[in-house]
Design an enzyme around this catalytic site. Structure first.
Site, short mmCIF file in Angstrom:
data_model
loop_
_atom_site.label_atom_id
_atom_site.label_comp_id
_atom_site.label_asym_id
_atom_site.label_seq_id
_atom_site.Cartn_x
_atom_site.Cartn_y
_atom_site.Cartn_z
N LEU A 252 3.90 -2.36 -4.31
CA LEU A 252 3.84 -1.01 -3.83
C LEU A 252 2.31 -0.64 -4.26
CD1 LEU A 252 4.67 1.40 -2.29
CD2 LEU A 252 5.63 2.35 -4.28
N TYR A 253 1.82 -0.76 -5.43
CA TYR A 253 0.89 -0.21 -6.00
C TYR A 253 -0.37 -0.83 -4.98
CZ TYR A 253 -3.67 -0.33 -8.68
OH TYR A 253 -5.02 -0.36 -9.23
N ALA A 254 -0.22 -2.24 -4.71
CA ALA A 254 -1.35 -2.92 -3.77
C ALA A 254 -1.28 -2.42 -2.52
CB ALA A 254 -1.22 -4.42 -3.69
N THR A 256 -0.68 0.75 -1.50
CA THR A 256 -1.05 2.07 -1.49
C THR A 256 -2.89 2.15 -1.53
OG1 THR A 256 -0.91 2.41 -3.86
CG2 THR A 256 0.81 3.17 -2.74
#
Length: 441
Positions: A252-254, A256
């Site tokens: 999810l970090y990637a 965003t």
């Protein structure tokens, strides 16, 4: 007493009718009313006293915008202005040494990269104002120590959230920023599984709020912001190039950060904002982030705790393109120095604007096992190791940066190898924690 005045005005009809009753001629009916007049007066007095106590001692109500913690609300009260003088400190911090210096707003200024970038900008003569919300993703004591470091360099940090549009507008009203170095973000790949909302809040909503402020500014600033090597996701082609696909995020970090790159494109296209994205590759060094492997490996090795070393399927190697902080800072400053002016004004585009993306890595991936062996050598302590298969938590096996574009256009040339960089980190770590309780190490 000012709150009592409108209450008295509402009670005027009752009081005036009681006074008028004394002017009526005597009659059984009027005498009946008059007999109850003392009771009416008593109840009116008690009612008035109750209202007075309620309004006088009740705390002021919070508006919907005031419910979130924000320097905007606190700083604008006369008491806060006298206590903090934050507007004066902001202007002073933004002063440049010469007329050609930049006035830079650095978001995430109390973060790892933000601290180093802010100090470098200030030392070369630029005006720098920091913005940070000091969240508790990792130990806030480290962030506050960085803040003290910045204050000694003459950099003032405004405590607030990038989602606070009013605060951002106020900052741009106080200072006409020429550049924004946007480093504020919810970092970390694994934490997204525990708190996904924080990533959307900071990395997507916060970025949009900042861009909205920048596009409305007159003049508009040039923007440099931190993307991530994680956008390359599940790509198997290495080294990673800026031309490679980035539509397969592994976390999810990637996702965003990839969303941020697309959002940047739209604001550049619609509003003429000059925007440069920097894809960082595993940045490390003094004052680093405690959630990074090199940092907590050092902590656990010194404490005699077991460390976990991950490997891929079939015992495949996990490696990272570790990039030393000083090299990354040079890349950040080069991006600022080569950024062209935004072409919009007050939210209206007046021509095509610059849009760029660069890898900032070291081009020398190192296996995690090698990282541990270097730390053992520097710390003079044998690590207690446990090898495990990498869980499905969003981490990727391998990162490797192709930096030819940054080298050509920014003059970016990393010079610090992993052992030299870790030596500087270990020296800082022992110095920083050595003066604290042993349990902190």
């Amino acid at each position: 007493m000012t709150q009592l005045k409108p209450i008295l005005s509402h009670l005027d009809p009752i009081l005036s009718s009681s006074t008028a009753a004394g002017k009526f001629k005597t009659s059984p009916y009027n005498l009946h009313r008059f007999r109850f007049h003392p009771r009416l007066t008593l109840w009116s007095f008690l009612f008035l006293l109750f209202i007075f106590i309620f309004f006088f001692f009740s705390p002021p109500s919070a508006s919907s915008s005031g419910k979130r913690r924000s320097l905007q609300t606190a700083a604008f009260s006369p008491k806060a202005r006298l206590s903090y003088n934050w507007e004066i400190k902001t202007r002073n911090s933004a002063r440049t040494r010469s007329g050609s210096g930049f006035r830079v707003l650095v978001t995430g200024a109390a973060g790892f990269v933000g601290t180093h970038v802010s100090i470098s900008l200030k030392r070369r003569g630029d005006g720098v104002v920091g913005l940070d919300n000091f969240n508790s993703y990792y130990e806030t004591g480290l962030k506050k120590a960085r803040k003290l470091l910045l204050e000694r360099e003459g950099v003032y940090i405004v405590e607030g959230d990038i989602n606070d549009a009013d605060l951002l507008s106020k900052l741009f009203e106080i200072v006409q920023f020429t550049h924004v170095m946007h480093l504020a973000a919810q970092a970390g790949v694994r934490y997204a599984m525990q708190n996904p909302g924080s990533y959307v809040h900071s990395n997507v909503n916060g970025f949009v709020t900042l861009l909205e402020t920048c596009k409305d500014a007159n003049p508009q600033p040039s923007i440099v912001w931190a993307s991530s090597s994680s956008v390359y996701g599940l790509n198997s082609k290495v080294p990673f190039s800026e031309k490679d696909r980035t539509d397969q995020p592994a976390s999810l970090y990637a996702a965003t950060k990839k969303a941020g790159e697309e959002i940047a494109h739209s604001y550049n296209h619609i509003y003429g904002l000059s925007i440069t994205g920097l894809r960082f590759f595993t940045v490390y060094g003094p004052w680093g982030r405690p959630d990074m492997a090199y940092y907590f490996f050092t902590k656990d090795i010194l404490r005699g705790k077991e460390i976990k070393i991950f490997e891929g399927a079939d015992h495949s190697t996990v490696a990272r393109d570790f990039t030393y902080i000083d090299d990354v800072v040079k890349g950040c400053l080069a991006a600022l120095d080569t950024a062209k002016r935004s072409t919009g004004s007050g939210g209206k585009k007046r021509g095509a604007a610059q849009l760029r993306i660069y890898n900032l890595g070291n081009t020398s991936p190192v296996p995690v096992a090698k990282l541990v062996s270097i730390l053992e050598k520097l710390l003079k302590v044998k690590a207690k190791k446990r090898v495990l298969q990498m869980p499905r938590n969003g981490d990727v096996l391998y990162t490797h940066a192709n930096i030819s574009l940054a080298s050509k256009e920014l003059g970016y040339k990393p010079k610090t190898d992993l052992e030299a960089g870790l030596k500087k980190f270990v020296k800082w770590y022992v110095s920083y924690y050595g003066s604290k309780k042993k349990s902190a190490i």
